[in-house]
Structures are given as structure tokens and as C-alpha cells.
Design a protein around this motif. Structure first.
Motif, short mmCIF file in Angstrom:
data_model
loop_
_atom_site.label_atom_id
_atom_site.label_comp_id
_atom_site.label_asym_id
_atom_site.label_seq_id
_atom_site.Cartn_x
_atom_site.Cartn_y
_atom_site.Cartn_z
N VAL A 41 0.84 -1.20 0.00
CA VAL A 41 0.00 0.00 0.00
C VAL A 41 0.87 1.25 0.00
O VAL A 41 0.54 2.25 -0.61
CB VAL A 41 -0.94 0.00 1.22
N GLY A 42 2.00 1.17 0.65
CA GLY A 42 2.88 2.33 0.75
C GLY A 42 3.37 2.86 -0.59
O GLY A 42 3.59 4.05 -0.75
N LEU A 43 3.52 1.97 -1.58
CA LEU A 43 3.97 2.43 -2.90
C LEU A 43 2.93 3.33 -3.55
O LEU A 43 3.26 4.37 -4.12
CB LEU A 43 4.28 1.25 -3.82
N GLY A 44 1.68 2.94 -3.47
CA GLY A 44 0.61 3.76 -4.03
C GLY A 44 0.51 5.10 -3.32
O GLY A 44 0.29 6.15 -3.93
N LEU A 45 0.68 5.07 -2.00
CA LEU A 45 0.64 6.31 -1.21
C LEU A 45 1.80 7.22 -1.59
O LEU A 45 1.62 8.43 -1.74
CB LEU A 45 0.67 5.97 0.28
N LEU A 46 2.98 6.62 -1.76
CA LEU A 46 4.15 7.40 -2.18
C LEU A 46 3.91 8.06 -3.54
O LEU A 46 4.16 9.26 -3.71
CB LEU A 46 5.38 6.50 -2.25
N GLU A 47 3.41 7.29 -4.50
CA GLU A 47 3.12 7.83 -5.84
C GLU A 47 2.14 8.99 -5.74
O GLU A 47 2.34 10.04 -6.35
CB GLU A 47 2.53 6.76 -6.73
#
Length: 118
Positions: A41-47
Motif C-alpha cells: 500500500v505504501g507504494l501507491g501512497l508514495l506515488e
């Protein structure tokens, strides 16, 4: 490499209101060789956060790949000669010079449209 990126950059820089072009930020978990599935989930939040910063606040950073005309770069004194965050400082200088700071174009590295597999 991103297909057609050169055309996107040229088109964006031809706009008279554009001083600097930066790509959007997107990750590709397959290229990152993540062991975790599904995608963290963190990757989507980072993007999302990076693209909000770049689009809404016109504050892209160097990891989004800048494109700028040499004349514009010279007009603002070039890239700041500091060891860290020179990309952030350059965008701030452009904004303070009342030049329109950014246009975010296309997708970033690792997008699914990247067929090279690199």
C-alpha cells in the motif's frame, strides 16, 4: 525507456507558459523485484503524495527527471551549486522568478507501458 517521452517533453516545452517539465512518478513492483504480493500500500501512497506535490504545488524533485531549455536555466543562474536538494532549490528559483514552474507529463519510470523490461 518510456516510449515517446521525447515528443511529450518537446510538446510541453513549446507551451509559452512552461519553464520546466517533469515526469509523473509511478513505480512498477515487478521492476523493483518486491517479494511482497500484492503490491505494498505504501507504494501507491508514495506515488500519490509525490504527484500531488508536483502537480498541485508545482514542486517536482529531480527523481522525476527535469527537462528545461538552456536559455531558461541560464536566465535563473543555472543549477545551484549546493550538495543536496539542488533540484528543489532550482524549482524554487524558477517559481520566484515568476516563471511557470512545471508541467507534469506522462507516466514515470517503470510504468506498464514500458515494454523494454529494463
Amino acid at each position: 525507456p518510456l516510449l515517446g517521452y521525447d515528443v511529450l517533453i518537446r510538446c510541453a516545452l513549446e507551451e509559452p507558459t512552461t519553464a520546466l517539465v517533469a515526469f509523473g512518478f509511478k513505480t512498477n513492483p515487478d521492476q523493483l523485484k518486491l517479494r511482497q504480493r500484492p503490491r505494498p500500500v505504501g507504494l501507491g501512497l508514495l506515488e500519490m503524495c509525490v504527484n500531488i506535490r508536483a502537480n498541485w504545488f508545482e514542486l517536482p524533485w529531480g527523481d522525476q527527471t527535469f527537462s528545461i531549455y538552456r536559455t531558461t536555466l541560464d536566465a535563473v543562474g543555472g543549477v545551484p551549486s549546493i550538495p543536496l536538494l539542488e533540484d528543489h532549490q532550482l524549482v524554487n528559483i524558477i517559481k520566484k522568478a515568476k516563471l511557470p514552474a512545471t508541467v507534469t507529463v506522462a507516466q514515470g519510470w517503470g510504468d506498464e507501458s514500458d515494454e523494454s523490461g529494463e
